[in-house]
Design a protein around this motif. Structure first.
Motif, short mmCIF file in Angstrom:
data_model
loop_
_atom_site.label_atom_id
_atom_site.label_comp_id
_atom_site.label_asym_id
_atom_site.label_seq_id
_atom_site.Cartn_x
_atom_site.Cartn_y
_atom_site.Cartn_z
N UNK B 112 0.84 -1.20 0.00
CA UNK B 112 0.00 0.00 0.00
C UNK B 112 0.87 1.24 0.00
N UNK B 113 1.78 1.31 0.93
CA UNK B 113 2.64 2.49 1.04
C UNK B 113 3.90 2.12 1.78
N UNK B 114 4.95 2.94 1.55
CA UNK B 114 6.18 2.74 2.32
C UNK B 114 6.95 4.04 2.38
N UNK B 115 7.78 4.18 3.39
CA UNK B 115 8.55 5.42 3.52
C UNK B 115 9.57 5.49 2.39
N UNK B 116 9.82 6.71 1.91
CA UNK B 116 10.61 6.85 0.68
C UNK B 116 11.97 7.45 0.96
N UNK B 117 12.59 7.13 2.06
CA UNK B 117 13.89 7.71 2.40
C UNK B 117 14.94 7.26 1.40
N UNK B 118 15.58 8.19 0.81
CA UNK B 118 16.67 7.87 -0.12
C UNK B 118 16.21 7.10 -1.34
N UNK B 119 14.99 7.34 -1.72
CA UNK B 119 14.46 6.72 -2.93
C UNK B 119 14.75 5.22 -3.02
N UNK B 120 14.07 4.44 -2.26
CA UNK B 120 14.37 3.00 -2.24
C UNK B 120 13.95 2.32 -3.54
N UNK B 121 14.67 1.28 -3.88
CA UNK B 121 14.29 0.53 -5.07
C UNK B 121 13.36 -0.60 -4.65
N UNK B 122 12.44 -0.88 -5.54
CA UNK B 122 11.43 -1.89 -5.17
C UNK B 122 11.39 -2.96 -6.24
N UNK B 123 11.50 -4.18 -5.83
CA UNK B 123 11.37 -5.25 -6.80
C UNK B 123 10.56 -6.37 -6.18
N UNK B 124 9.53 -6.76 -6.87
CA UNK B 124 8.65 -7.83 -6.38
C UNK B 124 8.27 -7.58 -4.92
N UNK B 125 8.73 -8.45 -4.06
CA UNK B 125 8.34 -8.29 -2.66
C UNK B 125 9.50 -7.79 -1.82
N UNK B 126 10.42 -7.08 -2.47
CA UNK B 126 11.62 -6.64 -1.74
C UNK B 126 11.76 -5.13 -1.87
N UNK B 127 12.08 -4.51 -0.75
CA UNK B 127 12.38 -3.08 -0.76
C UNK B 127 13.84 -2.92 -0.36
N UNK B 128 14.56 -2.07 -1.09
CA UNK B 128 15.95 -1.90 -0.73
C UNK B 128 16.24 -0.42 -0.49
N UNK B 129 16.65 -0.09 0.70
CA UNK B 129 17.00 1.29 1.06
C UNK B 129 18.50 1.43 1.04
N UNK B 130 18.94 2.58 0.66
CA UNK B 130 20.38 2.84 0.76
C UNK B 130 21.09 2.58 -0.55
N UNK B 131 22.38 2.42 -0.58
CA UNK B 131 23.23 2.41 0.62
C UNK B 131 23.38 3.80 1.25
N UNK B 132 23.32 3.79 2.55
CA UNK B 132 23.55 5.03 3.30
C UNK B 132 25.02 5.08 3.69
N UNK B 133 25.56 6.28 3.68
CA UNK B 133 26.99 6.42 4.02
C UNK B 133 27.14 7.18 5.34
N UNK B 134 28.13 6.82 6.07
CA UNK B 134 28.56 7.54 7.29
C UNK B 134 27.40 7.95 8.19
N UNK B 135 26.88 6.95 8.80
CA UNK B 135 25.76 7.22 9.71
C UNK B 135 26.31 7.31 11.13
N UNK B 136 25.95 8.36 11.85
CA UNK B 136 26.45 8.49 13.22
C UNK B 136 25.83 7.41 14.13
N UNK B 137 26.43 7.19 15.26
CA UNK B 137 25.87 6.19 16.17
C UNK B 137 24.48 6.58 16.67
N UNK B 138 23.74 5.63 17.06
CA UNK B 138 22.38 5.81 17.61
C UNK B 138 21.46 6.58 16.69
N UNK B 139 21.63 6.43 15.40
CA UNK B 139 20.69 7.18 14.54
C UNK B 139 19.42 6.35 14.35
N UNK B 140 18.32 7.06 14.28
CA UNK B 140 17.03 6.40 14.13
C UNK B 140 16.20 7.17 13.13
#
Lengths: 838, 496
Positions: B112-140
């Motif tokens: 139905x819907x999904x968050x679109x952070x960093x323009x995730x790619x979607x294939x069949x039943x898989x969502x792929x976010x990232x790759x994200x670079x240099x993430x600080x600790x404890x990020x949410x």
């Protein structure tokens, strides 16, 4: 004891003089068993005899126990029938909460909103017996679930019944006949039908109590000892606590005494036995909360009281006759009789005047008649555990009785067990015994003595009751077994006994043995029979061995066929559980239709704990037991108007039914529908009874004739009456069934039970909602919707032409914009100066 | 991420090191706390310290329960079930992350819907976010996916598992299970007609499931309060018994059921013994259905009457309740019952190592048992040697004496060292029996001396260096002393 009537003791002596007869006794024991060990029996007769009897009784117990296990082995160890679920539930309550808690148990889950005081409205004997066994086993740390105790209680008690039948028959005739009777009662279908494993019903233990009470009664009449009478009373107490059929005892024993008096067989033994029995038995029976004061109030117990009074009077007269001269006695007698007649006359006038006539009449009119009527009625009443006939009978006030009966009879008639017995079922339940028992009765009457009077009366009354109602076949069965055993035993004596005699010359020590076994043998031990036998023997001297062996073979064949028949009937007719239905495929594999438990378990798990379920009363106990939910009516049909209300709800249309269901706080409605699998015992087939019962209480709203076609047929197809096609029961049964096509040869909505295509296929509900339907549609549960928060209109809002169009421009000037009201009172208004200026 | 599972409750962590040979090792994991941060933290102990600049690959498996929330919460029979998954886009860790990819595998393609952070790619039943670079600790950052999921959301709301160990060679297992469909609740009527005629009607309902029982399971029963449930099938496979369980009625959202399943196992497969010491090794929780979630579990182990010194080992933490007594089969003083609870369990908790219960303090007792046998053996050696000496005295063959001496020496050495090792074991177990054993050792060395002395004397006697009288006197003395020592040892042994 010395004053025993002369003939008895004389015969007794004659008996002991006859050495042959003692030897014959062993022959009979052997004949009765058909087992070996006779040669040993001659050297140590008493030892062998008791060993044989013990073995035979043990085997009878074993055979009786195991032949009742068909249902448990084929299915599982649960309560298989519908009604016993209540007994099981209350036993469970007893086992988990204790005895006092059980006696005070108010069951708020039954008869909503009335509830039921269970402790005061059940015969607690069954539950207490099962609970006690469970308690003892658990004291010994033998972990047996109360369910298993309940399931196996009846088969275990059948063994005890066999033993008490053996004892009773031994008292009446001899040991050989006793053993035969024990074997018969262990396997006879008439008794098995009520005592298979998994049927946890009062009758299972009551037949034992009945037989044992009779045994002790016969024993006390024979001995005249208070000890035996007290034992008899205790046994009677157990019987009262176990089954409403105790009324049979409390009428049969007085009848016995009465007939003994008529036959001039009065003796002190009878006097001691009956006086003790009546007083102690009465007090004990009143200790059962359900029975309470009935023994001194209701007419079915009055016969006992009357005979008690009569016996006292008779004894008193006997006493006087000893003291007075004949002349004095006669004057006294006439004086007394006329006085009594006067009192009775006055009391009748008084009672008629005060309106208590109908009840009291029964007391007063000839005792003999009262019995037959009242016993029959009360038996019916008690056997159907507290059916409203009780009210019918008690309804002595004025002419209400008749009307009451008219209303309430449908509910009694609607129970299939209360139908008259057919000849087929006599043969089916008793097989060869039904043919041989008159012979036994004849033997008994021919050699009459005190206790044989009893068994004759027992037989005659039981035959009558069994003819009235299928259910009472049960009381007939034991006496049939006993009398048939006597008949068979007699025949075997004649045709086997002679051989014995020829082989074994008279043995002296065995008669001594007999003496030793009965030290102080003060009463006649079937003495007449022996005499009779020896007479017979003389006449049959000429019988060739061929005849003997042929007759014996024939008799054995009959017995064998009887055993085969018993097993077959038990296996096929009385061991199919009603909770689980099974069907067999062509390859012999079994399909189990477990719809009842599916639906009940759904109720148990997925409805509110206090949900109220409305269903026809047949299913009340099951819903309470298996689903553990509150029911409106159940198999204890004590409140007819409540049942009629449920019947009315089922037979009215949805709106009217909704009113009733709202007033009764119904949350769910449960019905049984067999149209998919062709189950004939479903609610549509019972529906006419609901209509009749409802009509009895609400004749203005429900009329039976409305549910028939003009031709007087009850049809569910298109030709059926519109009232039927729109009543709640019909709609609930066939909801969405019209879309269902069961196979290709039949149209959609074809009801397999009634072989008809249903007439109303477009069924919609407004106030109900399908909540659950079991896999084979056998059980359908509907939810009663709550009132809507906002009432929706069932018609479109009215369109009026006053609704202004968008572009409408009023032609009225500002001055004429005011509307006017017709015939409005015209008011003259004062002028407003400032307006005028504008 | 398991589809069924989780509410922010980290269940269970298995760290796995994958070396060059793709060997998988489970790492030791312990829960800790980090100041000022909420959530659960775990310390992972690496097999070897990580040198600066070195790399290690660690894979972490976490299982969450009750994380997927049905949305809408109520559906009709004809509708499909949708769920919302809420998670974190980033890897939540106390360390900075250089590069990271998040893949979300869903139960169906219908999203139905999904968050679109960093323009995730979607294939069949898989969502792929990232790759994200240099993430600080404890990020949410909340990740939210709303998608169709018709898998059965079965939950075991409570389960009682009773294991009754009989001393007749049987183990009876009985599980009482309360089951609930925790997916979207059924709204409106349940129509059997639709359910039978339309295949996609009630698609998220549960008709049946499979329970895998141990291969040795016998006499399986499946019932509830009102009797046997006739809708089940049993399939016996080589390595297990598979039971197809059909509840009495299909389970729709919000519906629940309750049943009892039980079976017998031969005890030789699970019960080990050494002398009078027994150890039971069974699963704490067993398989009920795939991807199972158990909210609360009670395990009761009924041991035979008279079992003492009970000790329980478990692979993970369990809450022991007070022991109970159970009376059955003519018991007089009752059977001890071990009661343990655990909440929130998943399939991964099915571990074979569960519960060497039974007569414990067992290791110590076991060792002392061994010590006992060894000491006795050693004493036996002396007797044996005595015999050799006597033979020598008669035959005057020095070789028999020597060979006897040799065997004594070697075997004695072996036994003594064994006892010593056991002694050290006892020491590690922290038992005070250790001292006693050392005392035995001391006494034993004295005995040995005496034995050797007597043999020397005998030699001398044979050689004629000693007079017979003195020898006999000495011998008497020796034997008395020996007797004394041996009784001492025996006393100590008895005290053990």
């Amino acid at each position: 004891m010395a004053e025993h009537s002369g003939p008895d003791s004389g015969k007794h002596k004659a008996n002991h003089a006859n050495a042959n007869s003692a030897a014959l006794l062993h022959g009979r024991a052997g004949a009765g068993t058909g087992a070996g060990g006779l040669s040993g029996g001659l050297s140590q007769p008493a030892g062998w005899q008791s060993l044989l009897s013990f073995t035979i009784l043990f085997l009878a117990w074993l055979a009786g126990f195991s032949s009742r296990l068909f249902a448990v082995i084929r299915f599982e160890s649960i309560i298989h029938e519908f009604d016993p679920w209540f007994n099981y539930r209350s036993t469970h309550h007893l086992a988990s909460h204790g005895f006092y808690e059980f006696l005070n148990w108010f069951d708020e889950r039954a008869w909503y909103p009335l509830g039921r005081i269970v402790g005061g409205t059940v015969y607690p004997g069954l539950m207490v017996t099962a609970g006690l066994i469970h308690w003892i086993l658990n004291m010994l740390n033998i972990t047996v679930h109360i369910r298993d105790v309940c399931v196996f209680l009846a088969p275990v008690f059948s063994g005890l019944t066999a033993i008490s039948t053996f004892l009773l028959t031994r008292e009446l005739w001899n040991q050989g006949a006793g053993l035969l009777a024990a074997c018969f009662i262990a396997i006879v279908p008439g008794y098995i039908s009520r005592s298979v494993a998994g049927s946890f019903d009062n009758e299972g233990i009551a037949i034992f109590a009945l037989q044992f009470t009779y045994y002790l009664w016969v024993k006390s009449v024979k001995t005249g000892s208070v000890f035996w009478t007290i034992c008899c009373c205790l046994s009677y107490f157990y019987m009262v606590s176990a089954w409403g059929g105790y009324v049979f005892i409390i009428n049969l024993i007085p009848l016995h005494v009465f007939v003994l008096l008529l036959m001039q067989r009065y003796s002190r033994r009878v006097y001691i036995a009956y006086s003790t029995f009546y007083i102690v038995g009465l007090i004990l029976s009143m200790q059962i909360p359900f029975v309470g004061f009935q023994p001194i109030r209701t007419s079915e117990h009055m016969a006992a009281a009357g005979v008690f009074a009569l016996l006292q009077a008779y004894a008193f007269l006997q006493y006087l006759r000893d003291r007075l001269t004949k002349q004095e006695f006669q004057t006294l007698f006439f004086l007394g009789v006329s006085l009594a007649a006067g009192i009775v006359f006055l009391s009748v006038i008084y009672l008629t005047y005060t309106g208590e006539w109908p009840q009291m009449r029964k007391v007063k009119v000839c005792l003999h008649l009262t019995w037959v009527i009242s016993t029959q009625i009360t038996l019916q009443q008690c056997f159907s555990t507290f059916h409203p006939t009780a009210h019918w009978l008690d309804a002595g006030e004025g002419g209400r009785g008749r009307r009451y009966a008219k209303i309430h009879i449908p509910i009694i008639a609607s129970v299939s067990e209360h139908q008259p017995t057919t000849w087929v079922s006599f043969f089916f339940d008793l097989h060869i015994l039904v043919c041989t028992f008159p012979a036994g009765l004849w033997f008994c009457i021919k050699n009459i003595n005190d206790e044989r009077v009893f068994v004759a009366l027992y037989a005659i009354s039981a035959v009558y009751f069994a003819g009235v109602m299928v259910r009472l076949m049960l009381t007939l069965t034991p006496v049939v077994c006993m009398l048939s055993a006597i008949a068979f035993s007699n025949v075997f004596e004649h045709y086997l006994g002679d051989d014995m005699k020829r082989e074994n010359p008279p043995v002296e020590d065995s008669s001594d043995e007999d003496d030793k076994r009965n030290p102080g043998n003060l009463y006649d031990k079937a003495g007449k029979v022996r005499k009779h036998v020896s007479e017979q023997e003389k006449t049959e001297e000429g019988l060739g061995p061929n005849i003997k062996s042929i007759v014996t073979m024939l008799m054995l064949m009959l017995l064998m066929m009887f055993a085969v028949h018993c097993t077959w009937v038990t296996s096929n007719a009385y061991s199919s559980p009603s909770v689980v239905l099974a069907s067999y495929n062509h390859d012999g594999t079994r399909n189990i239709l477990d719809d009842f438990r599916e639906a009940y378990y759904w109720l148990r798990q997925n409805t509110d704990e206090h949900a109220r379920v409305m269903s026809w009363w047949d299913y009340g106990y099951q819903i309470a037991g298996m689903a553990n939910r509150t029911t409106l009516v159940d198999n204890n049909t004590w409140n007819n108007s409540h049942i009629a209300l449920v019947g009315k709800a089922m037979s009215s249309n949805e709106t009217a039914a909704y009113e009733i269901m709202r007033s009764l706080d119904v949350d769910y409605v449960l019905i049984i529908f067999g149209g998919v699998i062709g189950y004939s015992g479903d609610d549509i087939n019972k529906f006419l009874w609901m209509v009749r019962i409802a009509e009895g209480e609400h004749p203005k709203d429900i009329r039976e004739s409305d549910y028939f076609t003009p031709q007087g047929e009850f049809r569910v197809d298109k030709a059926g009456s519109p009232t039927l096609l729109n009543c709640l029961m019909y709609k609930m049964s066939y909801y969405r069934f019209g879309e269902m096509q069961l196979d290709f040869r039949t149209p959609p909505g074809f009801d397999r039970t009634r072989n008809a295509e249903i007439g109303n296929k477009d069924i919609k509900f407004k106030h109900l909602e399908e909540a659950f339907t079991s896999e084979h549609w056998l059980v359908r549960i509907y939810k009663v919707k709550k009132l809507d928060n906002r009432e929706t209109l069932d018609h479109k809002p009215r369109v009026t032409n006053i609704v202004p169009k968008q572009k409408y421009l009023s032609k009225k000037t500002a001055k004429r914009k005011r509307g006017y009201i017709k015939n409005k009172l015209t008011l003259k208004k004062g002028k407003r100066p400032n307006r005028k200026t504008v | 991420m398991q589809s069924l599972i989780g509410v922010m409750l980290m269940k269970f962590v298995l760290g796995q090191v994958k070396g060059e040979e793709e060997e998988e090792n489970t790492l030791e994991v312990r829960e800790t706390k980090v100041k000022g941060k909420s959530g659960k933290f775990f310390t992972v102990k690496l097999p070897s310290p990580l040198v600066p600049g070195a790399k290690i690959r660690v894979s972490v498996e976490m299982v969450f329960t009750h994380v997927l929330q049905p949305y809408p919460t109520h559906i009709t029979q004809a509708e499909k079930q949708f769920v919302v998954f809420e998670g974190n886009h980033y890897f939540y860790s106390p360390y900075p992350t250089k590069t990271q990819t998040t893949r979300v595998k869903l139960a169906s393609r219908n999203i139905e819907s999904y968050t679109k952070l960093g323009n995730p790619s979607r294939s069949e039943d898989m969502l792929e976010y990232g790759p994200f670079k240099d993430i600080p600790p404890y990020s949410q950052d909340t990740l939210k996916v709303h998608y169709e999921n018709n898998s059965p959301f079965l939950t075991i709301t409570s389960m009682t598992r009773v294991i009754e160990v009989s001393h007749w060679g049987n183990i009876a297992v009985e599980e009482t299970v309360d089951l609930k469909h925790t997916g979207a609740v059924l709204k409106g009527p349940f129509s059997r007609y639709d359910y039978q005629r339309q295949p996609d009607s009630g698609i998220s309902s549960v008709k049946s499931f499979k329970t895998i029982l141990p291969a040795a399971a016998q006499d399986v029963y499946y019932r509830d309060e009102i009797g046997n449930i006739s809708t089940s099938h049993l399939l016996i496979l080589d390595d297990s018994v598979e039971m197809e369980i059909r509840p009495r009625f299909p389970l729709f959202g919000g519906w629940k059921t309750h049943y009892i399943i039980g079976y017998n196992l031969p005890s030789y497969e699970y019960l080990y013994n050494l002398g009078d010491q027994y150890a039971l090794k069974m699963r704490f929780v067993d398989h009920v259905f795939d991807e199972q979630v158990t909210d609360s579990l009670t395990v009761k182990i009924i041991l035979p009457e008279g079992a003492k010194n009970i000790h329980v080992d478990s692979p993970y933490e369990i809450n022991r309740a007070a022991d109970e007594l159970h009376y059955t089969y003519l018991d007089t003083f009752g059977r001890p019952v071990i009661v343990a609870h655990k909440n929130n369990m998943v399939e991964q908790h099915i571990q074979d190592v569960v519960d060497p219960a039974a007569e414990a303090r067992m290791k110590v007792a076991c060792i002392t048992e061994q010590v006992l046998t060894l000491v006795n053996k050693r004493l036996g050696l002396y007797r044996h040697f005595d015999e050799a000496v006597n033979k020598y005295k008669q035959s005057r063959d020095i070789s028999t004496l020597n060979s006897g001496k040799k065997t004594l020496e070697t075997e004695h050495k072996v036994l003594t060292s064994e006892i010593a090792s056991l002694q050290s074991k006892l020491k590690t177990e922290g038992s005070d029996l250790c001292d006693k054993v050392s005392e035995i050792q001391k006494l034993d060395s004295q005995v040995k001396e005496l034995v050797l002395k007597s043999s020397v004397e005998a030699e001398r006697l044979v050689a004629g260096k000693l007079k017979k009288d003195t020898y006999i006197e000495n011998e008497k003395l020796h034997s008395n002393k020996r007797q004394e020592l041996v009784t001492k040892i025996d006393n100590i042994l008895d005290a053990l």
